[in-house]
Design an enzyme around this catalytic site. Structure first.
Site, PDB file in Angstrom:
ATOM      1  N   TYR A 100      63.261  30.774   6.550  1.00  0.00           N
ATOM      2  CA  TYR A 100      63.447  29.325   6.523  1.00  0.00           C
ATOM      3  C   TYR A 100      62.176  28.654   6.007  1.00  0.00           C
ATOM      4  O   TYR A 100      62.232  27.790   5.121  1.00  0.00           O
ATOM      5  CB  TYR A 100      63.802  28.807   7.919  1.00  0.00           C
ATOM      6  N   LYS A 122      61.652  26.475   2.499  1.00  0.00           N
ATOM      7  CA  LYS A 122      61.201  25.082   2.495  1.00  0.00           C
ATOM      8  C   LYS A 122      59.825  24.927   1.849  1.00  0.00           C
ATOM      9  O   LYS A 122      59.552  23.906   1.217  1.00  0.00           O
ATOM     10  CB  LYS A 122      61.199  24.530   3.918  1.00  0.00           C
TER      11      LYS A 122
END
Length: 338
Positions: free
Chosen positions: A197, A201
């Site tokens: 994740y 990002k």
């Protein structure tokens, strides 16, 4: 925008020189009549954005895999807002053909058959267990990791951005055009049990920062980014909710408000808003000074590479001439250096 710290003309600058004055209200009426596309719009942050722009009189088209939820939300908002230009279309953001179809169908639904705003919002939390899988005997290889998080958060956003740039550049439109990337606090910071994740990002921030360097090619497309802290939405895993229990989270309405500002304030380009818990400052602008300092250097590197490429393009004649100059001038230079 008049000039850049590196002396570039305004036509080559894709970001506002002045920070966003968050104390000054933006003109929400600028959203009326525009066509806004939102990926991942059936729930969470995307649904909040859908509600906001529907109430402002925009034509809003959301895409999602959850067809039942998306269609129900669009029908409900058409009734509650009296805005007939609200639509749901199915889309798998990890599939380039699916996104191409989504954009084409959206263009056919838009009253003006043009696009104005594209929000790359679709995303998921950490899927799979990258770093803490059960230990295996030394003679066995680890299984291939689940890259669904990267596929949705990064590849999906890249697909959305690429197709958006094409349509916003080639579709004739006289008003404002803008792309917004939805990142995360994880674009800047890291955390446990969220390796992929954070990677997705972080990479999305890199995409944003790089695209800020692109010349506009007279397209005048604004690019902005919003990076929320943890918000209580379906994307937040149960484990994360347990870990954050008792701590203040960012508010969904603040995330929506930050996106609305980036959409409606047509003078804002190339800026990034972070949405923190209100006790920690709420909506703030981040990364501006650092980005501008790095980008001055980056532009100079690009120019040097372009110069080198042009030199190579001269072929063997240019190379011969360079060697000749070196042979003739080199000894003379060495005499003076001694």
């Amino acid at each position: 925008m008049s000039s850049h710290p590196d002396g570039l003309p305004a036509s080559e600058v894709l970001y506002s020189e002045s920070p966003i004055d968050l104390a000054v209200p933006y003109d929400a009426t600028t959203a009326k009549g525009k066509t806004i596309l939102i990926t991942g719009g059936a729930s969470g942050l995307g649904a909040g954005m859908f509600r906001k722009f529907a109430s402002l009189g925009a034509c809003v088209i959301i895409g999602d895999l959850n067809t039942a939820r998306g269609e129900a939300l669009a029908a409900s908002l058409r009734t509650s807002t009296g805005n007939p230009h609200l639509y749901f279309l199915p889309v798998d953001v990890t599939s380039y053909p699916s996104q191409l179809t989504f954009f084409r169908r959206a263009l056919s639904l838009a009253p003006s058959h043009t696009l104005h705003i594209v929000i790359a919002n679709a995303g998921v939390g950490e899927l799979g267990d990258f770093a803490t899988s059960p230990p295996l005997p030394a003679h066995l290889d680890p299984p291939e990791p689940d890259l669904s998080t990267l596929d949705i958060n990064l590849k999906g956003a890249i697909f959305t951005t690429r197709i958006a740039l094409h349509h916003l550049t080639t579709t004739p439109v006289v008003s404002d055009r803008c792309i917004i990337l939805v990142g995360s606090i994880a674009s800047f910071a890291s955390g446990p049990a969220m390796a992929l994740y954070c990677a997705s990002k972080h990479a999305l921030l890199g995409l944003f920062r790089s695209l800020r360097l692109y010349p506009s090619h007279n397209a005048s497309i604004r690019l902005n980014m919003v990076c929320p802290y943890f918000v209580d939405t379906p994307i937040l895993p149960i484990a994360a909710k347990a870990l954050l229990a008792g701590l203040e989270l960012a508010r969904l309405e603040d995330v929506v408000e930050s996106v609305a500002r980036l959409v409606c304030d047509e003078g804002v380009a190339g800026r990034c808003l972070m949405v923190a818990p209100r006790g920690s400052g709420g909506i703030v602008e981040v990364g501006v000074d650092e980005m501008e300092q790095v980008e001055v250097f980056s532009r100079r590197v690009v120019r040097a590479l372009n110069l080198e490429a042009r030199t190579r393009a001269r072929g063997w004649i240019g190379t011969f001439w360079d060697l000749l100059v070196l042979l003739l001038v080199g000894p003379v230079v060495r005499l003076f250096v001694k």
